[in-house]
Design an enzyme around this catalytic site. Sequence first.
Site, PDB file in Angstrom:
ATOM      1  N   CYS A 234       0.835  -1.200   0.000  1.00 48.93           N
ATOM      2  CA  CYS A 234       0.000   0.000   0.000  1.00 48.93           C
ATOM      3  C   CYS A 234       0.868   1.248   0.000  1.00 48.93           C
ATOM      4  O   CYS A 234       0.505   2.273  -0.573  1.00 48.93           O
ATOM      5  CB  CYS A 234      -0.925   0.000   1.210  1.00 48.93           C
ATOM      6  SG  CYS A 234      -2.188  -1.273   1.087  1.00 48.93           S
ATOM      7  N   CYS A 391      13.188   5.188  -7.509  1.00 47.57           N
ATOM      8  CA  CYS A 391      11.737   5.039  -7.331  1.00 47.57           C
ATOM      9  C   CYS A 391      11.410   5.538  -5.931  1.00 47.57           C
ATOM     10  O   CYS A 391      12.081   6.424  -5.421  1.00 47.57           O
ATOM     11  CB  CYS A 391      11.314   3.582  -7.545  1.00 47.57           C
ATOM     12  SG  CYS A 391      12.027   2.433  -6.355  1.00 47.57           S
TER      13      CYS A 391
HETATM   14  N1  LIG Z   1       5.346  -8.629  11.711  1.00 50.52           N
HETATM   15  C1  LIG Z   1       4.544  -7.670  12.179  1.00 50.52           C
HETATM   16  N2  LIG Z   1       4.355  -7.527  13.509  1.00 50.52           N
HETATM   17  C2  LIG Z   1       3.546  -6.557  13.998  1.00 50.52           C
HETATM   18  N3  LIG Z   1       2.908  -5.663  13.232  1.00 50.52           N
HETATM   19  C3  LIG Z   1       3.070  -5.752  11.903  1.00 50.52           C
HETATM   20  C4  LIG Z   1       3.887  -6.750  11.299  1.00 50.52           C
HETATM   21  N4  LIG Z   1       3.863  -6.579   9.963  1.00 50.52           N
HETATM   22  C5  LIG Z   1       3.068  -5.513   9.727  1.00 50.52           C
HETATM   23  N5  LIG Z   1       2.601  -5.007  10.880  1.00 50.52           N
HETATM   24  C6  LIG Z   1       1.725  -3.838  11.038  1.00 50.52           C
HETATM   25  O1  LIG Z   1       0.552  -4.032  10.281  1.00 50.52           O
HETATM   26  C7  LIG Z   1       0.028  -2.746   9.954  1.00 50.52           C
HETATM   27  C8  LIG Z   1      -0.463  -2.760   8.529  1.00 50.52           C
HETATM   28  O2  LIG Z   1      -1.102  -1.539   8.298  1.00 50.52           O
HETATM   29  P1  LIG Z   1      -1.151  -0.829   6.888  1.00 50.52           P
HETATM   30  O3  LIG Z   1      -1.425  -1.867   5.866  1.00 50.52           O
HETATM   31  O4  LIG Z   1      -2.173   0.256   6.954  1.00 50.52           O
HETATM   32  O5  LIG Z   1       0.330  -0.295   6.636  1.00 50.52           O
HETATM   33  P2  LIG Z   1       1.309   0.762   7.337  1.00 50.52           P
HETATM   34  O6  LIG Z   1       2.623   0.088   7.453  1.00 50.52           O
HETATM   35  O7  LIG Z   1       0.753   1.362   8.585  1.00 50.52           O
HETATM   36  O8  LIG Z   1       1.317   1.925   6.273  1.00 50.52           O
HETATM   37  P3  LIG Z   1       2.278   2.229   5.051  1.00 50.52           P
HETATM   38  O9  LIG Z   1       2.740   0.884   4.540  1.00 50.52           O
HETATM   39  O10 LIG Z   1       1.433   2.973   4.080  1.00 50.52           O
HETATM   40  O11 LIG Z   1       3.391   3.051   5.606  1.00 50.52           O
HETATM   41  C9  LIG Z   1       1.129  -1.724  10.172  1.00 50.52           C
HETATM   42  O12 LIG Z   1       0.787  -0.897  11.255  1.00 50.52           O
HETATM   43  C10 LIG Z   1       2.354  -2.564  10.459  1.00 50.52           C
HETATM   44  O13 LIG Z   1       3.240  -1.951  11.371  1.00 50.52           O
END
Ligand SMILES: Nc1ncnc2c1ncn2[C@@H]1O[C@H](COP(=O)(O)OP(=O)(O)OP(=O)(O)O)[C@@H](O)[C@H]1O
Length: 433
Positions: A234, A391
Amino acid sequence: MSSASGVAPWRPAPGRPREQVALLRQPPDHRGVPVTVPPLVEPAGELTVDEVRRYSRHLIIPDVGMTGQKRLKNAKVLVIGAGGLGSPALLYLAAAGVGTIGIVEFDEVDESNLQRQVIHGQSDIGRPKAVSAQESIAEINPLVEVVVHNTRLDNDNVRDVFSGYDLIVDGTDNFATRYMVNDAAYFMGIPYVWGSIYRFDGQASVFAPTLVEDAPCYRCLYPEPPPPGMVPSCAEGGVLGVLCASVGSIQATEAIKLLTGAGEPLIGKLMIYDALEMEYRKLKVRKDPNCALCGENPTVTDLIDYDTFCGAISAEAAEAAADSTVSVHQLRTMLEERESGERDFVLIDVRDPNEREINEIPGSVLIPRGEFLNGQALEQLPESKQVVLYCKTGVRSAECLAIVKGAGYSDAIHVGGGVGAWVNQIDPSQPAY
Ligand SMILES: Nc1ncnc2c1ncn2[C@@H]1O[C@H](COP(=O)(O)OP(=O)(O)OP(=O)(O)O)[C@@H](O)[C@H]1O
């Protein structure tokens, strides 16, 4: 005939309501064999007077009722990620009265999260998401016990973190975590609700191969991660904020159904939501007898190295970038040298035009990645100048670098960290995204 407002009153398409009623009256097997599962949780003891008042609109739904609400009270649900999907899922599970909610999240709230991560607010920017989410839940329903796991879920802690939960809701955004969640949930016999979002599209399903015979797991649906760089995150591709509400609330709905035993869960079914067409479709997902995890001859018998399995960039891109990556600081020096005539190169932004409207590295031209993939970009490259690519983060530019080098531009390079690093380290006056 026009209504008083001058607008023709809405009429259903001829025959449509009758068709819908007929469909609803069909015996369930006309709509596919229903998968019914017993409620995941035993009911708690009596509800208090406050609880009866708070949950009264649930209590009068026959499929939930007093017993269903007591089951929710007794339930322990772990939500992974308090981001786009986790936000609505957490808010609705808390409001519904799930007794114990775990939140596992390592990140902090960023301004760009607030467009969709509605559990956090302006004053939470810079604060741990898990803590911010815990505070929002306390405001919505102080009766919920929140367990904060302020950590990144990984192979070392996943079993400890999952332990004791009845159900998992996966709201994460990366393939490595998704495969790890799937495998760990399978090994521990915990069902989980999965969701995913991209731009205007969403998907959701429930994976419960240890609960329902012949039910598929995530690997049955997606045996392998997509090739690195094929499916942008995203952060790379964008997401309609409100899409998270649609998919996250489907996840919360499925969780409530599983906990209480109401209705038919999305086990063995994939829900596909297209917000542009406003269309929901359900596809059957069958168990794959050759599944590496839950198939007849499993090859995955323990947690694996998920980062390697999912590979951030392809082997070709990694090889091309190995000795051909410059930092944003090196690029700044190169740009100064180009300005003074000491060197010459063409700096190419391989992102999409709409991304370039947000920020850019000055002195660059745009040739989107798609034109590298279809070969058109090669016709536009100067033969006598060095090619420098960037990019957003360095993933797509590494992929284009492999193509450019393959076409004979042996001195081509790319910018590690991309425009994201440029904005962070060199020019914070430009917005990040
Ligand atoms: N291994 C993990 N352990 C804990 N939390 C996780 C893990 N992988 C992803 N996350 C969390 O899952 C959430 C996914 O949210 P989202 O898809 O809205 O992306 P984001 O990382 O907050 O935003 P962006 O990618 O746009 O910066 C995030 O807050 C991310 O930190």
